[in-house]
Design a protein around this motif. Structure first.
Motif, PDB file in Angstrom:
ATOM      1  N   PHE A 198       0.847  -1.193   0.000  1.00 49.91           N
ATOM      2  CA  PHE A 198       0.000   0.000   0.000  1.00 49.91           C
ATOM      3  C   PHE A 198       0.882   1.242   0.000  1.00 49.91           C
ATOM      4  O   PHE A 198       1.853   1.342   0.764  1.00 49.91           O
ATOM      5  CB  PHE A 198      -0.918   0.008   1.231  1.00 49.91           C
ATOM      6  N   ASP A 199       0.547   2.203  -0.834  1.00 52.70           N
ATOM      7  CA  ASP A 199       1.342   3.421  -1.011  1.00 52.70           C
ATOM      8  C   ASP A 199       0.898   4.484  -0.004  1.00 52.70           C
ATOM      9  O   ASP A 199       0.101   5.369  -0.322  1.00 52.70           O
ATOM     10  CB  ASP A 199       1.158   3.920  -2.451  1.00 52.70           C
ATOM     11  N   LEU A 200       1.437   4.408   1.229  1.00 50.91           N
ATOM     12  CA  LEU A 200       1.063   5.360   2.274  1.00 50.91           C
ATOM     13  C   LEU A 200       1.479   6.798   1.945  1.00 50.91           C
ATOM     14  O   LEU A 200       0.674   7.718   2.094  1.00 50.91           O
ATOM     15  CB  LEU A 200       1.652   4.926   3.620  1.00 50.91           C
ATOM     16  N   PRO A 201       2.720   7.038   1.482  1.00 44.49           N
ATOM     17  CA  PRO A 201       3.067   8.420   1.116  1.00 44.49           C
ATOM     18  C   PRO A 201       2.156   8.985   0.031  1.00 44.49           C
ATOM     19  O   PRO A 201       1.775  10.159   0.068  1.00 44.49           O
ATOM     20  CB  PRO A 201       4.514   8.304   0.623  1.00 44.49           C
ATOM     21  N   TRP A 244       2.740  14.862  -5.232  1.00 39.61           N
ATOM     22  CA  TRP A 244       2.121  13.530  -5.249  1.00 39.61           C
ATOM     23  C   TRP A 244       2.280  12.871  -6.606  1.00 39.61           C
ATOM     24  O   TRP A 244       2.636  11.690  -6.694  1.00 39.61           O
ATOM     25  CB  TRP A 244       0.636  13.660  -4.899  1.00 39.61           C
ATOM     26  N   GLY A 245       2.064  13.644  -7.682  1.00 42.76           N
ATOM     27  CA  GLY A 245       2.199  13.089  -9.018  1.00 42.76           C
ATOM     28  C   GLY A 245       3.607  12.606  -9.304  1.00 42.76           C
ATOM     29  O   GLY A 245       3.812  11.516  -9.883  1.00 42.76           O
ATOM     30  N   LEU A 246       4.604  13.376  -8.892  1.00 43.16           N
ATOM     31  CA  LEU A 246       5.999  12.968  -9.095  1.00 43.16           C
ATOM     32  C   LEU A 246       6.312  11.690  -8.323  1.00 43.16           C
ATOM     33  O   LEU A 246       7.014  10.798  -8.817  1.00 43.16           O
ATOM     34  CB  LEU A 246       6.936  14.100  -8.666  1.00 43.16           C
ATOM     35  N   TRP A 247       5.796  11.601  -7.098  1.00 43.11           N
ATOM     36  CA  TRP A 247       6.009  10.395  -6.287  1.00 43.11           C
ATOM     37  C   TRP A 247       5.350   9.172  -6.942  1.00 43.11           C
ATOM     38  O   TRP A 247       5.958   8.096  -7.007  1.00 43.11           O
ATOM     39  CB  TRP A 247       5.465  10.596  -4.883  1.00 43.11           C
ATOM     40  N   GLU A 248       4.115   9.343  -7.428  1.00 41.13           N
ATOM     41  CA  GLU A 248       3.392   8.215  -8.027  1.00 41.13           C
ATOM     42  C   GLU A 248       4.112   7.684  -9.258  1.00 41.13           C
ATOM     43  O   GLU A 248       4.045   6.486  -9.554  1.00 41.13           O
ATOM     44  CB  GLU A 248       1.967   8.653  -8.407  1.00 41.13           C
TER      45      GLU A 248
END
Length: 485
Positions: A198-201, A244-248
Protein backbone atom coordinates in the motif's frame (compact mmCIF):
# COMPACT_ATOMS: atom_id res chain seq x y z
CA UNK A 1 -17.71 -20.02 -8.88
CA UNK A 2 -19.03 -21.78 -12.03
CA UNK A 3 -21.41 -20.22 -14.59
CA UNK A 4 -24.73 -21.49 -13.09
CA UNK A 5 -23.74 -20.26 -9.63
CA UNK A 6 -22.63 -16.97 -11.12
CA UNK A 7 -25.96 -16.56 -12.91
CA UNK A 8 -28.07 -17.45 -9.88
CA UNK A 9 -26.27 -15.12 -7.47
CA UNK A 10 -25.75 -12.14 -9.77
CA UNK A 11 -29.23 -10.70 -9.17
CA UNK A 12 -28.69 -10.49 -5.42
CA UNK A 13 -25.21 -9.05 -5.91
CA UNK A 14 -26.41 -6.27 -8.22
CA UNK A 15 -29.40 -5.44 -5.99
CA UNK A 16 -27.17 -5.27 -2.90
CA UNK A 17 -24.58 -3.05 -4.55
CA UNK A 18 -27.22 -0.75 -6.05
CA UNK A 19 -28.87 -0.41 -2.64
CA UNK A 20 -25.46 0.30 -1.10
CA UNK A 21 -24.85 3.10 -3.61
CA UNK A 22 -28.31 4.54 -3.06
CA UNK A 23 -27.80 4.47 0.71
CA UNK A 24 -24.43 6.22 0.40
CA UNK A 25 -26.04 8.96 -1.71
CA UNK A 26 -28.88 9.38 0.76
CA UNK A 27 -26.27 9.95 3.48
CA UNK A 28 -24.96 12.91 1.46
CA UNK A 29 -28.37 14.57 0.95
CA UNK A 30 -29.64 13.69 4.41
CA UNK A 31 -28.99 17.09 5.98
CA UNK A 32 -30.13 19.22 3.02
CA UNK A 33 -33.64 19.86 4.43
CA UNK A 34 -32.04 20.77 7.78
CA UNK A 35 -29.57 23.39 6.49
CA UNK A 36 -31.61 26.39 7.65
CA UNK A 37 -32.32 24.75 11.03
CA UNK A 38 -28.82 23.45 11.82
CA UNK A 39 -27.64 26.60 13.68
CA UNK A 40 -30.64 26.34 16.02
CA UNK A 41 -30.50 22.55 16.38
CA UNK A 42 -26.77 22.54 17.16
CA UNK A 43 -26.65 25.87 19.01
CA UNK A 44 -23.96 27.25 16.70
CA UNK A 45 -23.40 29.85 13.99
CA UNK A 46 -24.49 29.43 10.37
CA UNK A 47 -20.84 29.42 9.30
CA UNK A 48 -19.95 26.59 11.68
CA UNK A 49 -23.05 24.65 10.62
CA UNK A 50 -21.84 24.49 7.00
CA UNK A 51 -19.03 22.21 8.19
CA UNK A 52 -21.67 19.51 8.67
CA UNK A 53 -21.85 19.33 4.87
CA UNK A 54 -18.25 20.26 4.00
CA UNK A 55 -16.73 17.60 6.28
CA UNK A 56 -18.51 14.75 4.50
CA UNK A 57 -17.23 16.02 1.16
CA UNK A 58 -13.64 16.33 2.37
CA UNK A 59 -13.48 12.96 4.12
CA UNK A 60 -15.07 11.18 1.16
CA UNK A 61 -12.61 12.77 -1.26
CA UNK A 62 -9.66 11.53 0.82
CA UNK A 63 -11.03 8.07 1.60
CA UNK A 64 -12.52 7.03 -1.77
CA UNK A 65 -9.18 6.54 -3.62
CA UNK A 66 -7.62 4.91 -0.55
CA UNK A 67 -10.52 2.48 -0.15
CA UNK A 68 -10.42 1.67 -3.86
CA UNK A 69 -6.74 0.75 -3.74
CA UNK A 70 -7.22 -1.32 -0.59
CA UNK A 71 -10.00 -3.16 -2.40
CA UNK A 72 -7.52 -4.18 -5.09
CA UNK A 73 -4.95 -5.19 -2.46
CA UNK A 74 -6.95 -7.09 0.17
CA UNK A 75 -10.33 -7.79 -1.46
CA UNK A 76 -13.37 -5.76 -2.48
CA UNK A 77 -15.89 -7.63 -0.33
CA UNK A 78 -13.76 -7.08 2.75
CA UNK A 79 -13.52 -3.35 2.05
CA UNK A 80 -17.26 -3.10 1.38
CA UNK A 81 -17.83 -4.49 4.87
CA UNK A 82 -15.24 -2.08 6.29
CA UNK A 83 -17.04 0.86 4.61
CA UNK A 84 -20.35 -0.12 6.18
CA UNK A 85 -18.97 0.27 9.71
CA UNK A 86 -18.31 4.06 9.64
CA UNK A 87 -21.67 4.56 7.90
CA UNK A 88 -23.40 2.89 10.85
CA UNK A 89 -21.23 4.54 13.51
CA UNK A 90 -21.47 7.99 11.90
CA UNK A 91 -25.25 7.80 11.69
CA UNK A 92 -25.52 6.84 15.36
CA UNK A 93 -23.16 9.65 16.41
CA UNK A 94 -25.22 12.18 14.42
CA UNK A 95 -28.48 10.88 15.88
CA UNK A 96 -27.14 11.37 19.41
CA UNK A 97 -25.56 14.80 18.74
CA UNK A 98 -26.76 18.00 20.37
CA UNK A 99 -23.83 20.23 19.39
CA UNK A 100 -21.84 20.92 16.25
CA UNK A 101 -18.59 19.05 17.02
CA UNK A 102 -20.12 15.55 17.46
CA UNK A 103 -22.30 16.17 14.40
CA UNK A 104 -19.23 17.05 12.32
CA UNK A 105 -17.45 13.91 13.59
CA UNK A 106 -20.47 11.78 12.69
CA UNK A 107 -20.73 13.31 9.23
CA UNK A 108 -17.02 12.69 8.72
CA UNK A 109 -17.51 9.02 9.58
CA UNK A 110 -20.35 8.85 7.05
CA UNK A 111 -17.98 10.30 4.45
CA UNK A 112 -15.59 7.41 5.07
CA UNK A 113 -18.22 5.00 3.74
CA UNK A 114 -18.64 6.67 0.35
CA UNK A 115 -16.13 4.32 -1.26
CA UNK A 116 -18.85 1.67 -1.51
CA UNK A 117 -19.93 2.69 -5.01
CA UNK A 118 -16.60 2.43 -6.89
CA UNK A 119 -15.80 -0.77 -4.97
CA UNK A 120 -19.15 -2.22 -5.98
CA UNK A 121 -18.71 -1.28 -9.63
CA UNK A 122 -15.26 -2.88 -9.71
CA UNK A 123 -16.64 -6.03 -8.06
CA UNK A 124 -19.24 -6.41 -10.82
CA UNK A 125 -16.44 -7.08 -13.28
CA UNK A 126 -15.59 -10.19 -11.25
CA UNK A 127 -18.97 -11.70 -10.41
CA UNK A 128 -21.62 -10.73 -12.98
CA UNK A 129 -22.15 -12.70 -16.22
CA UNK A 130 -20.97 -10.90 -19.36
CA UNK A 131 -24.44 -10.39 -20.84
CA UNK A 132 -25.60 -8.58 -17.68
CA UNK A 133 -22.42 -6.63 -17.01
CA UNK A 134 -23.10 -3.36 -18.83
CA UNK A 135 -26.61 -2.93 -17.46
CA UNK A 136 -25.42 -3.86 -13.95
CA UNK A 137 -22.58 -1.34 -14.09
CA UNK A 138 -25.01 1.31 -15.33
CA UNK A 139 -27.46 0.68 -12.50
CA UNK A 140 -24.90 0.61 -9.68
CA UNK A 141 -23.07 3.65 -11.07
CA UNK A 142 -26.30 5.64 -11.37
CA UNK A 143 -27.35 4.65 -7.85
CA UNK A 144 -25.56 7.73 -6.47
CA UNK A 145 -27.83 9.92 -8.56
CA UNK A 146 -30.87 7.82 -7.74
CA UNK A 147 -30.19 8.12 -4.01
CA UNK A 148 -29.66 11.85 -4.32
CA UNK A 149 -32.93 12.30 -6.21
CA UNK A 150 -35.01 10.16 -3.86
CA UNK A 151 -33.20 11.07 -0.65
CA UNK A 152 -34.21 14.74 -0.72
CA UNK A 153 -38.01 14.30 -0.59
CA UNK A 154 -37.73 11.44 1.90
CA UNK A 155 -35.47 13.47 4.18
CA UNK A 156 -37.72 16.53 3.78
CA UNK A 157 -40.81 14.54 4.77
CA UNK A 158 -39.12 13.05 7.83
CA UNK A 159 -37.71 16.42 8.88
CA UNK A 160 -41.11 18.10 8.49
CA UNK A 161 -43.31 15.49 10.18
CA UNK A 162 -40.95 13.77 12.65
CA UNK A 163 -37.94 14.50 14.86
CA UNK A 164 -34.80 15.26 12.85
CA UNK A 165 -32.91 12.53 14.73
CA UNK A 166 -35.12 9.97 12.99
CA UNK A 167 -33.23 10.74 9.77
CA UNK A 168 -29.99 9.47 11.25
CA UNK A 169 -31.48 6.51 13.10
CA UNK A 170 -33.08 5.50 9.79
CA UNK A 171 -29.76 5.82 7.96
CA UNK A 172 -28.06 3.70 10.65
CA UNK A 173 -30.63 0.95 10.11
CA UNK A 174 -30.16 1.16 6.32
CA UNK A 175 -26.39 0.90 6.67
CA UNK A 176 -26.75 -2.11 9.00
CA UNK A 177 -29.03 -3.83 6.48
CA UNK A 178 -26.44 -3.20 3.76
CA UNK A 179 -23.72 -4.77 5.91
CA UNK A 180 -25.82 -7.90 6.47
CA UNK A 181 -26.63 -8.19 2.75
CA UNK A 182 -22.95 -7.82 1.83
CA UNK A 183 -22.00 -10.51 4.35
CA UNK A 184 -24.48 -13.05 2.99
CA UNK A 185 -24.84 -12.20 -0.72
CA UNK A 186 -21.52 -10.83 -1.96
CA UNK A 187 -18.98 -13.54 -2.92
CA UNK A 188 -15.38 -13.32 -1.80
CA UNK A 189 -13.25 -12.56 -4.86
CA UNK A 190 -9.43 -12.91 -4.71
CA UNK A 191 -7.70 -9.53 -4.59
CA UNK A 192 -6.46 -8.49 -8.03
CA UNK A 193 -3.31 -6.80 -6.69
CA UNK A 194 -2.58 -9.19 -3.83
CA UNK A 195 1.06 -9.06 -2.77
CA UNK A 196 1.63 -5.45 -3.72
CA UNK A 197 2.25 -2.88 -1.00
CA UNK A 198 0.00 0.00 0.00
CA UNK A 199 1.34 3.42 -1.01
CA UNK A 200 1.06 5.36 2.27
CA UNK A 201 3.07 8.42 1.12
CA UNK A 202 0.88 8.59 -1.99
CA UNK A 203 -2.28 8.40 0.12
CA UNK A 204 -1.08 11.18 2.43
CA UNK A 205 0.03 13.40 -0.46
CA UNK A 206 -3.21 12.99 -2.41
CA UNK A 207 -5.26 13.50 0.74
CA UNK A 208 -3.46 16.71 1.65
CA UNK A 209 -3.79 18.07 -1.87
CA UNK A 210 -7.48 17.24 -2.11
CA UNK A 211 -8.31 18.73 1.29
CA UNK A 212 -6.59 22.00 0.35
CA UNK A 213 -8.25 22.12 -3.08
CA UNK A 214 -11.76 21.24 -1.93
CA UNK A 215 -11.57 23.52 1.09
CA UNK A 216 -10.62 26.42 -1.18
CA UNK A 217 -13.42 25.61 -3.63
CA UNK A 218 -16.17 24.94 -1.08
CA UNK A 219 -15.33 27.73 1.40
CA UNK A 220 -13.90 30.32 -0.98
CA UNK A 221 -17.19 32.22 -1.21
CA UNK A 222 -17.37 32.51 2.62
CA UNK A 223 -13.72 33.42 3.12
CA UNK A 224 -13.42 35.58 0.00
CA UNK A 225 -11.98 34.34 -3.30
CA UNK A 226 -9.17 36.85 -3.03
CA UNK A 227 -8.40 36.23 0.64
CA UNK A 228 -5.01 35.04 1.80
CA UNK A 229 -6.54 31.84 3.21
CA UNK A 230 -8.22 30.85 -0.06
CA UNK A 231 -5.20 31.76 -2.18
CA UNK A 232 -2.87 29.93 0.20
CA UNK A 233 -5.00 26.78 0.02
CA UNK A 234 -4.96 26.83 -3.78
CA UNK A 235 -1.18 27.21 -3.78
CA UNK A 236 -0.78 24.41 -1.23
CA UNK A 237 -3.06 22.19 -3.32
CA UNK A 238 -0.87 22.70 -6.39
CA UNK A 239 2.31 21.96 -4.40
CA UNK A 240 0.90 18.81 -2.77
CA UNK A 241 -0.68 17.44 -5.95
CA UNK A 242 2.39 18.07 -8.10
CA UNK A 243 4.58 16.42 -5.46
CA UNK A 244 2.12 13.53 -5.25
CA UNK A 245 2.20 13.09 -9.02
CA UNK A 246 6.00 12.97 -9.09
CA UNK A 247 6.01 10.39 -6.29
CA UNK A 248 3.39 8.22 -8.03
CA UNK A 249 5.51 8.12 -11.18
CA UNK A 250 8.56 6.94 -9.22
CA UNK A 251 7.11 4.40 -6.77
CA UNK A 252 6.74 0.73 -7.66
CA UNK A 253 3.17 0.18 -6.38
CA UNK A 254 1.42 3.55 -6.68
CA UNK A 255 -1.91 4.46 -5.10
CA UNK A 256 -3.08 5.56 -8.56
CA UNK A 257 -1.08 4.42 -11.59
CA UNK A 258 -0.72 7.74 -13.42
CA UNK A 259 0.68 6.03 -16.49
CA UNK A 260 -2.59 4.12 -16.80
CA UNK A 261 -4.57 7.25 -15.97
CA UNK A 262 -2.74 9.09 -18.76
CA UNK A 263 -4.04 6.69 -21.41
CA UNK A 264 -6.30 8.74 -23.72
CA UNK A 265 -9.47 6.76 -22.97
CA UNK A 266 -8.98 6.99 -19.20
CA UNK A 267 -7.76 10.58 -19.19
CA UNK A 268 -10.55 11.92 -21.39
CA UNK A 269 -13.21 9.91 -19.53
CA UNK A 270 -12.03 11.36 -16.21
CA UNK A 271 -11.99 14.86 -17.70
CA UNK A 272 -15.52 14.42 -19.03
CA UNK A 273 -16.56 13.10 -15.60
CA UNK A 274 -15.60 16.41 -13.97
CA UNK A 275 -17.92 18.34 -16.24
CA UNK A 276 -20.74 15.79 -15.94
CA UNK A 277 -20.55 16.18 -12.15
CA UNK A 278 -20.61 19.96 -12.57
CA UNK A 279 -23.64 19.83 -14.88
CA UNK A 280 -25.54 17.48 -12.57
CA UNK A 281 -24.99 19.60 -9.47
CA UNK A 282 -25.85 22.86 -11.21
CA UNK A 283 -29.42 21.66 -11.71
CA UNK A 284 -29.66 20.41 -8.12
CA UNK A 285 -28.65 23.86 -6.89
CA UNK A 286 -30.91 25.94 -9.16
CA UNK A 287 -34.15 23.94 -9.40
CA UNK A 288 -35.00 23.58 -5.67
CA UNK A 289 -34.48 27.31 -5.15
CA UNK A 290 -36.70 28.20 -8.09
CA UNK A 291 -39.42 25.98 -6.66
CA UNK A 292 -39.10 27.44 -3.15
CA UNK A 293 -38.65 31.15 -3.94
CA UNK A 294 -41.73 33.26 -3.06
CA UNK A 295 -44.27 33.83 -5.81
CA UNK A 296 -44.11 37.57 -5.09
CA UNK A 297 -40.77 37.70 -6.95
CA UNK A 298 -42.60 36.96 -10.19
CA UNK A 299 -40.47 33.91 -11.01
CA UNK A 300 -40.45 31.89 -7.77
CA UNK A 301 -43.04 29.13 -7.41
CA UNK A 302 -43.68 29.29 -3.64
CA UNK A 303 -43.36 25.56 -2.92
CA UNK A 304 -42.53 24.13 0.52
CA UNK A 305 -39.35 22.09 1.06
CA UNK A 306 -41.36 18.88 1.00
CA UNK A 307 -43.35 19.86 -2.10
CA UNK A 308 -40.22 20.89 -3.98
CA UNK A 309 -38.60 17.57 -3.09
CA UNK A 310 -41.64 15.71 -4.43
CA UNK A 311 -41.54 17.70 -7.67
CA UNK A 312 -37.90 16.68 -8.11
CA UNK A 313 -38.33 13.02 -7.07
CA UNK A 314 -39.34 11.80 -10.59
CA UNK A 315 -35.84 12.75 -11.69
CA UNK A 316 -34.38 10.10 -9.39
CA UNK A 317 -36.89 7.57 -10.69
CA UNK A 318 -35.95 8.48 -14.26
CA UNK A 319 -32.34 7.48 -13.55
CA UNK A 320 -33.56 4.11 -12.35
CA UNK A 321 -35.54 3.62 -15.58
CA UNK A 322 -32.82 4.86 -17.94
CA UNK A 323 -29.85 2.99 -16.42
CA UNK A 324 -30.73 -0.46 -17.85
CA UNK A 325 -31.40 1.14 -21.24
CA UNK A 326 -27.96 2.72 -21.06
CA UNK A 327 -26.49 -0.74 -20.43
CA UNK A 328 -28.18 -2.08 -23.56
CA UNK A 329 -26.91 0.89 -25.58
CA UNK A 330 -23.39 0.19 -24.30
CA UNK A 331 -23.66 -3.47 -25.29
CA UNK A 332 -24.84 -2.55 -28.77
CA UNK A 333 -22.66 0.45 -29.59
CA UNK A 334 -20.07 0.87 -26.85
CA UNK A 335 -19.82 3.12 -23.78
CA UNK A 336 -18.47 6.10 -25.74
CA UNK A 337 -21.78 6.56 -27.57
CA UNK A 338 -23.68 6.12 -24.30
CA UNK A 339 -21.62 8.84 -22.62
CA UNK A 340 -22.00 11.18 -25.60
CA UNK A 341 -25.74 10.56 -25.70
CA UNK A 342 -26.04 11.17 -21.97
CA UNK A 343 -24.32 14.56 -21.93
CA UNK A 344 -26.28 15.73 -24.98
CA UNK A 345 -29.51 14.76 -23.19
CA UNK A 346 -28.32 16.75 -20.13
CA UNK A 347 -27.75 19.79 -22.38
CA UNK A 348 -31.22 19.33 -23.91
CA UNK A 349 -32.72 19.20 -20.42
CA UNK A 350 -31.12 22.54 -19.56
CA UNK A 351 -32.48 24.02 -22.77
CA UNK A 352 -35.91 22.76 -21.81
CA UNK A 353 -35.57 24.23 -18.31
CA UNK A 354 -34.91 27.69 -19.73
CA UNK A 355 -38.21 27.51 -21.60
CA UNK A 356 -40.27 25.91 -18.82
CA UNK A 357 -38.85 27.36 -15.59
CA UNK A 358 -42.07 29.30 -14.95
CA UNK A 359 -44.01 26.26 -13.72
CA UNK A 360 -43.44 23.38 -11.31
CA UNK A 361 -44.53 20.92 -14.00
CA UNK A 362 -41.98 22.40 -16.39
CA UNK A 363 -39.17 22.12 -13.84
CA UNK A 364 -40.15 18.53 -13.07
CA UNK A 365 -40.07 17.64 -16.78
CA UNK A 366 -36.72 19.36 -17.31
CA UNK A 367 -35.23 17.57 -14.29
CA UNK A 368 -36.46 14.23 -15.60
CA UNK A 369 -34.63 14.88 -18.88
CA UNK A 370 -31.44 16.05 -17.11
CA UNK A 371 -31.55 13.09 -14.73
CA UNK A 372 -32.06 10.69 -17.60
CA UNK A 373 -28.93 12.08 -19.22
CA UNK A 374 -27.00 11.79 -15.96
CA UNK A 375 -28.10 8.16 -15.68
CA UNK A 376 -26.75 7.40 -19.16
CA UNK A 377 -23.50 9.26 -18.55
CA UNK A 378 -22.82 7.89 -15.08
CA UNK A 379 -23.50 4.34 -16.23
CA UNK A 380 -21.08 4.56 -19.16
CA UNK A 381 -18.02 6.03 -17.44
CA UNK A 382 -17.07 2.94 -15.37
CA UNK A 383 -17.37 0.79 -18.51
CA UNK A 384 -14.98 3.12 -20.33
CA UNK A 385 -12.55 3.04 -17.41
CA UNK A 386 -12.62 -0.71 -16.80
CA UNK A 387 -12.18 -1.56 -20.48
CA UNK A 388 -8.91 0.39 -20.35
CA UNK A 389 -7.21 -0.70 -17.10
CA UNK A 390 -5.72 -3.99 -15.84
CA UNK A 391 -7.77 -6.25 -13.56
CA UNK A 392 -5.47 -5.39 -10.65
CA UNK A 393 -6.42 -1.69 -10.84
CA UNK A 394 -10.20 -1.77 -11.36
CA UNK A 395 -11.23 -0.56 -7.90
CA UNK A 396 -8.53 2.12 -7.73
CA UNK A 397 -9.33 3.37 -11.24
CA UNK A 398 -13.07 3.50 -10.51
CA UNK A 399 -12.43 5.28 -7.23
CA UNK A 400 -10.35 7.90 -9.03
CA UNK A 401 -13.18 8.38 -11.55
CA UNK A 402 -15.64 8.79 -8.68
CA UNK A 403 -13.27 11.37 -7.22
CA UNK A 404 -13.33 13.29 -10.53
CA UNK A 405 -17.13 13.38 -10.43
CA UNK A 406 -17.01 14.69 -6.86
CA UNK A 407 -14.51 17.34 -7.88
CA UNK A 408 -16.94 18.39 -10.60
CA UNK A 409 -19.83 18.70 -8.17
CA UNK A 410 -17.67 20.82 -5.86
CA UNK A 411 -16.72 23.09 -8.73
CA UNK A 412 -20.37 23.29 -9.76
CA UNK A 413 -21.42 24.25 -6.25
CA UNK A 414 -18.76 26.99 -6.10
CA UNK A 415 -19.39 28.49 -9.56
CA UNK A 416 -23.18 28.32 -9.55
CA UNK A 417 -23.30 29.44 -5.92
CA UNK A 418 -21.18 32.47 -6.82
CA UNK A 419 -23.47 33.35 -9.74
CA UNK A 420 -26.63 33.03 -7.66
CA UNK A 421 -25.17 35.11 -4.83
CA UNK A 422 -23.94 37.92 -7.10
CA UNK A 423 -26.91 38.34 -9.45
CA UNK A 424 -29.55 39.51 -6.98
CA UNK A 425 -32.54 41.79 -6.47
CA UNK A 426 -33.66 43.58 -3.31
CA UNK A 427 -36.94 42.28 -1.90
CA UNK A 428 -38.15 43.59 1.44
CA UNK A 429 -34.64 44.50 2.51
CA UNK A 430 -33.27 41.04 1.60
CA UNK A 431 -31.02 40.17 -1.33
CA UNK A 432 -32.59 37.41 -3.43
CA UNK A 433 -31.22 35.75 -6.55
CA UNK A 434 -32.68 37.41 -9.62
CA UNK A 435 -34.42 35.63 -12.49
CA UNK A 436 -31.38 36.50 -14.62
CA UNK A 437 -29.16 34.80 -12.03
CA UNK A 438 -31.14 31.57 -12.26
CA UNK A 439 -31.14 31.71 -16.06
CA UNK A 440 -27.38 32.29 -16.08
CA UNK A 441 -26.90 29.26 -13.84
CA UNK A 442 -28.95 27.12 -16.22
CA UNK A 443 -27.03 28.43 -19.25
CA UNK A 444 -23.72 27.57 -17.53
CA UNK A 445 -25.01 24.06 -16.81
CA UNK A 446 -25.96 23.65 -20.48
CA UNK A 447 -22.58 24.94 -21.64
CA UNK A 448 -20.67 22.62 -19.34
CA UNK A 449 -22.70 19.65 -20.59
CA UNK A 450 -21.85 20.60 -24.20
CA UNK A 451 -18.17 20.87 -23.21
CA UNK A 452 -18.37 17.36 -21.77
CA UNK A 453 -19.94 16.20 -25.05
CA UNK A 454 -17.03 17.68 -27.00
CA UNK A 455 -14.58 15.77 -24.79
CA UNK A 456 -16.58 12.53 -25.07
CA UNK A 457 -16.60 12.83 -28.86
CA UNK A 458 -12.80 12.53 -29.05
CA UNK A 459 -12.45 9.56 -26.65
CA UNK A 460 -10.75 6.78 -28.67
CA UNK A 461 -13.07 3.90 -29.49
CA UNK A 462 -12.30 0.33 -28.41
CA UNK A 463 -10.90 -1.64 -31.32
CA UNK A 464 -10.87 -5.36 -32.13
CA UNK A 465 -13.58 -6.30 -29.65
CA UNK A 466 -17.15 -7.34 -30.32
CA UNK A 467 -18.45 -5.47 -27.30
CA UNK A 468 -17.23 -3.68 -24.23
CA UNK A 469 -18.47 -6.47 -21.97
CA UNK A 470 -16.15 -8.91 -23.71
CA UNK A 471 -13.16 -6.78 -22.83
CA UNK A 472 -14.37 -6.26 -19.28
CA UNK A 473 -14.94 -9.97 -18.84
CA UNK A 474 -11.75 -11.20 -20.49
CA UNK A 475 -9.51 -9.95 -17.70
CA UNK A 476 -11.68 -11.58 -15.05
CA UNK A 477 -12.17 -15.03 -16.59
CA UNK A 478 -8.83 -16.62 -15.63
CA UNK A 479 -9.59 -16.11 -11.94
CA UNK A 480 -13.20 -17.29 -12.00
CA UNK A 481 -12.50 -20.76 -10.79
CA UNK A 482 -10.87 -19.44 -7.64
CA UNK A 483 -13.81 -17.32 -6.53
CA UNK A 484 -15.32 -18.66 -3.35
CA UNK A 485 -19.07 -19.22 -3.27
Amino acid sequence: MDAPQLESRSGGVVATLALAGTTAAIMQTLVTPLIAELPRILNTTASNATWVITTTLLVAAVCVPVVGRLGDLIGKRRMLLVCSLPLIAGSVVCALSSSVVPMIIGRGLQGMGMGMVPLGIALLRDVVPARKLSSSIALVSASMGIGGGLGLPIAAAVAQYANWRALFWGSAVLAAIIAVLIWFLIPDVPAGAKGQRFDLPGALGLGAGLVCLLLAISKGADWGWGSATTFGLFVAAVVFLVGWGLWELRTTDPLVDLRTTARPRVLLTNLASIFVGFAMYASMLVMPQLLQFPEATGYGLGQSILASGLWLAPGGLMMMVVSPLGGKLTNAHGPKLTLLSGVLVIAAGYGLSLALMGSAWGIMLAMMVISGGVGLAYGSMPALIMSSVPQSETAAANSFNTLMRSLGTSMGAAVIGLVLSQMTINAGGHALTSEGGFRTGLIIGCGVALLSAAIAAVIPAVRNITGTTDKLRSAAEPEKSTVEA
